[in-house]
Design a protein around this motif. Structure first.
Motif, mmCIF file in Angstrom:
data_model
loop_
_atom_site.group_PDB
_atom_site.id
_atom_site.type_symbol
_atom_site.label_atom_id
_atom_site.label_comp_id
_atom_site.label_asym_id
_atom_site.label_seq_id
_atom_site.Cartn_x
_atom_site.Cartn_y
_atom_site.Cartn_z
ATOM 1 N N ASN A 261 78.123 -16.392 -43.784
ATOM 2 C CA ASN A 261 78.106 -15.508 -44.947
ATOM 3 C C ASN A 261 77.781 -14.062 -44.606
ATOM 4 O OD1 ASN A 261 78.596 -15.541 -47.766
ATOM 5 N ND2 ASN A 261 76.420 -15.183 -48.151
ATOM 6 N N LEU A 262 77.354 -13.785 -43.371
ATOM 7 C CA LEU A 262 76.940 -12.444 -42.995
ATOM 8 C C LEU A 262 78.016 -11.386 -43.246
ATOM 9 C CD1 LEU A 262 74.940 -10.438 -41.642
ATOM 10 C CD2 LEU A 262 75.977 -11.112 -39.443
ATOM 11 N N PRO A 263 79.263 -11.583 -42.818
ATOM 12 C CA PRO A 263 80.272 -10.529 -43.045
ATOM 13 C C PRO A 263 80.451 -10.184 -44.520
ATOM 14 C CG PRO A 263 81.070 -12.110 -41.432
ATOM 15 C CD PRO A 263 79.823 -12.698 -42.024
ATOM 16 N N ARG A 264 80.389 -11.184 -45.405
ATOM 17 C CA ARG A 264 80.557 -10.913 -46.833
ATOM 18 C C ARG A 264 79.338 -10.203 -47.406
ATOM 19 N NH1 ARG A 264 83.140 -15.666 -46.021
ATOM 20 N NH2 ARG A 264 81.226 -16.875 -46.216
ATOM 21 N N THR A 265 78.155 -10.598 -46.938
ATOM 22 C CA THR A 265 76.932 -9.939 -47.407
ATOM 23 C C THR A 265 76.942 -8.462 -47.036
ATOM 24 O OG1 THR A 265 75.683 -11.998 -47.171
ATOM 25 C CG2 THR A 265 74.417 -9.955 -47.252
ATOM 26 N N VAL A 266 77.285 -8.167 -45.795
ATOM 27 C CA VAL A 266 77.331 -6.780 -45.335
ATOM 28 C C VAL A 266 78.435 -6.012 -46.069
ATOM 29 C CG1 VAL A 266 77.687 -5.289 -43.327
ATOM 30 C CG2 VAL A 266 76.393 -7.414 -43.080
ATOM 31 N N LEU A 267 79.566 -6.670 -46.322
ATOM 32 C CA LEU A 267 80.674 -6.016 -47.012
ATOM 33 C C LEU A 267 80.294 -5.623 -48.434
ATOM 34 C CD1 LEU A 267 83.631 -5.109 -46.866
ATOM 35 C CD2 LEU A 267 84.292 -7.389 -47.659
ATOM 36 N N MET A 268 79.548 -6.477 -49.119
ATOM 37 C CA MET A 268 79.123 -6.158 -50.483
ATOM 38 C C MET A 268 78.282 -4.880 -50.508
ATOM 39 S SD MET A 268 78.246 -9.934 -52.006
ATOM 40 C CE MET A 268 77.720 -9.295 -53.592
ATOM 41 N N TYR A 269 77.436 -4.704 -49.507
ATOM 42 C CA TYR A 269 76.637 -3.482 -49.431
ATOM 43 C C TYR A 269 77.518 -2.279 -49.122
ATOM 44 C CZ TYR A 269 73.628 0.113 -47.442
ATOM 45 O OH TYR A 269 73.030 1.308 -47.154
ATOM 46 N N PHE A 270 78.396 -2.390 -48.117
ATOM 47 C CA PHE A 270 79.207 -1.254 -47.682
ATOM 48 C C PHE A 270 80.325 -0.909 -48.664
ATOM 49 C CE2 PHE A 270 77.085 -1.791 -43.632
ATOM 50 C CZ PHE A 270 77.013 -0.490 -43.167
ATOM 51 N N ASN A 271 80.578 -1.765 -49.631
ATOM 52 C CA ASN A 271 81.569 -1.451 -50.655
ATOM 53 C C ASN A 271 81.195 -0.197 -51.439
ATOM 54 O OD1 ASN A 271 83.959 -2.101 -52.241
ATOM 55 N ND2 ASN A 271 82.518 -2.577 -53.899
ATOM 56 N N ASN A 272 79.914 0.131 -51.478
ATOM 57 C CA ASN A 272 79.445 1.306 -52.230
ATOM 58 C C ASN A 272 78.841 2.379 -51.328
ATOM 59 O OD1 ASN A 272 78.634 -1.234 -54.360
ATOM 60 N ND2 ASN A 272 79.976 0.389 -55.080
ATOM 61 N N VAL A 273 79.311 2.426 -50.071
ATOM 62 C CA VAL A 273 78.873 3.433 -49.112
ATOM 63 C C VAL A 273 79.964 4.490 -48.993
ATOM 64 C CG1 VAL A 273 78.402 3.810 -46.657
ATOM 65 C CG2 VAL A 273 77.315 1.917 -47.856
ATOM 66 N N ILE A 274 79.565 5.734 -48.737
ATOM 67 C CA ILE A 274 80.525 6.842 -48.685
ATOM 68 C C ILE A 274 81.585 6.635 -47.606
ATOM 69 C CG2 ILE A 274 80.765 9.318 -48.182
ATOM 70 C CD1 ILE A 274 78.090 9.759 -49.526
ATOM 71 N N LEU A 275 81.178 6.263 -46.387
ATOM 72 C CA LEU A 275 82.120 6.030 -45.288
ATOM 73 C C LEU A 275 81.817 4.673 -44.648
ATOM 74 C CD1 LEU A 275 82.280 9.574 -43.626
ATOM 75 C CD2 LEU A 275 84.146 8.404 -44.798
ATOM 76 N N PRO A 276 82.243 3.583 -45.266
ATOM 77 C CA PRO A 276 81.914 2.259 -44.732
ATOM 78 C C PRO A 276 82.488 1.981 -43.356
ATOM 79 C CG PRO A 276 83.502 2.089 -46.517
ATOM 80 C CD PRO A 276 83.020 3.503 -46.508
ATOM 81 N N GLU A 277 83.595 2.665 -43.006
ATOM 82 C CA GLU A 277 84.180 2.434 -41.678
ATOM 83 C C GLU A 277 83.274 2.925 -40.559
ATOM 84 O OE1 GLU A 277 86.395 6.051 -43.442
ATOM 85 O OE2 GLU A 277 85.549 4.144 -44.123
#
Length: 407
Positions: A261-277
């Motif tokens: 589940n780690l990739p999805r958990t981290v993705l949920m946070y980075f979905n609202n970050v200015i530059l997630p890449e």
């Protein structure tokens, strides 16, 4: 009476002269057409194979790469040029002209691709038919990259590394060079520039809450910013670094196929970050016990930054050529459209002709003004590295000697 006769004779002579000129023009055009058809038939007969050479994958064969090449409106020609510069029959390619580009430009790109004999035969280039709308800030770019990786994972089983390039990037070595160098180490390595020292990015990039409207609106608008910030996560450690990465197939399967589940958990946070890449892949890989020791702390790019650095590196030109070549980097960024330094790379490093793929050991055609040397091919599973391979090999060996694990 005599005068009238002379007038009639002059007129008939003029008509006969016009007829001769017309016939001469007709026969000349026919001759040139026949000559063109003769050259074309010779080229077609001697160059294009009816069946492509068999492509073999596995540990006993050179590694293969999956390229995701993206661009926006007006970038069709740049994407095509970059495709030819990194083309090899063993690789797979996904091209993405985002939603800002017109359908006409997308069709033109498809036409140019289909005109390349090797691409027609090996059928290893695809174009995204339903493009994403991308914003310079927000999660839409990271979402498009994940989508591209998922498509390449599903469509092709043989590739070993995923390489994301934009229309303003260009290679500094041939695919024979790259494949030769990457065959000398384990295929689970990930080239990702990373650090846990967030510095100013913590308060300016990771704590602000933003929403990227490009993921749900048909038209482009600015990102929405929340008035309040959020604390840095403590359920996982946030890492940051260069947004340009070269990732192993096994790591991308971990991110996308999702047995943890780690990739999805981290993705949920980075979905609202200015530059997630700048942090998504970095944070996933450095928080995953099975992958954190596979990182090589480099993006293998040559870039020149302003001081203090801006959002993008400086544009490279002819004055940067020597340093680029000696840098031991695999790719360079960024270039203006049709900058003369690209011609220097084509001529001196890639040995690539206009609208032709960069030749490698697989190309067996002779060089001439009407035949593309890569419209004939032999064994595509053989590579022949050039002098640039030694530079990048030494560079990567130095990186491996001081391999910096996630900290």
């Amino acid at each position: 009476m005599g005068t009238k006769t002379r007038g009639r004779l002059d007129t008939s002579v003029g008509i006969m002269g016009a007829e001769k000129r017309w016939l001469f023009t007709l026969f000349s055009a026919a001759f040139l057409s026949l000559l063109f058809l003769l050259f074309y038939s010779i080229s077609a007969f001697s160059s294009t194979k009816p069946f492509p050479s068999a492509v073999h994958y596995g540990t006993h064969y050179p590694p293969a790469f999956a390229y995701y090449i993206s661009g926006g409106r007006g970038d069709g020609n740049r994407i095509f040029r970059l495709l030819l510069a990194v083309y090899h029959p063993r690789n797979h390619y996904l091209l993405h002209l985002n939603a800002d580009a017109s359908d006409k430009e997308r069709v033109r790109l498809l036409g140019a691709i289909n005109a390349v004999p090797a691409i027609r035969s090996f059928a290893n280039v695809d174009v995204v038919g339903k493009p994403n709308r991308l914003s310079n800030l927000g999660s839409s770019y990271a979402a498009a990259t994940l989508r591209a990786a998922a498509i390449l994972l599903r469509m092709h089983s043989g590739w070993n590394w995923f390489v994301a390039l934009s229309a303003s990037d260009y290679p500094l070595l041939t695919q024979d060079d790259l494949s030769h160098v990457f065959s000398s180490f384990g295929r689970d390595l990930n080239f990702i520039d990373h650090t846990s020292d967030l510095g100013w990015k913590e308060s300016q990039r990771f704590q602000p809450i933003v929403v990227d409207p490009a993921i749900y609106l048909a038209r482009r608008t600015q990102i929405f910013r929340a008035t309040e910030k959020r604390p840095t996560p403590d359920a996982f450690k946030v890492f940051t670094g260069s947004p340009w990465v070269i990732l192993s197939r096994s790591f991308l399967e971990f991110c996308i196929l999702g047995w943890d589940n780690l990739p999805r958990t981290v993705l949920m946070y980075f979905n609202n970050v200015i530059l997630p890449e700048e942090g998504y892949f970095h944070s996933v890989i450095c928080n995953a016990p099975e992958f954190k020791n596979t990182t090589v702390n480099s993006d293998l790019r040559y870039m020149v930054w302003d001081n203090p650095p801006k959002m993008e590196p400086q544009f490279l030109n002819v004055s940067d050529y020597d340093q680029m070549v000696q840098s031991g980097a695999a790719f360079a960024r960024q270039f203006k459209r049709n900058d003369p330094v690209l011609e220097m790379v084509d001529e001196k490093i890639l040995k690539r002709g206009h609208n032709q793929a960069a030749p490698g050991a697989w190309c067996t055609g002779r060089r001439s003004w009407w035949i593309d040397p890569c419209s004939q091919w032999g064994d595509v599973n053989v590579v022949n590295p050039g002098p640039q391979a030694k530079k990048i090999e030494e560079s990567i060996k130095n990186l491996l000697d001081q391999m910096n694990q996630c900290k």
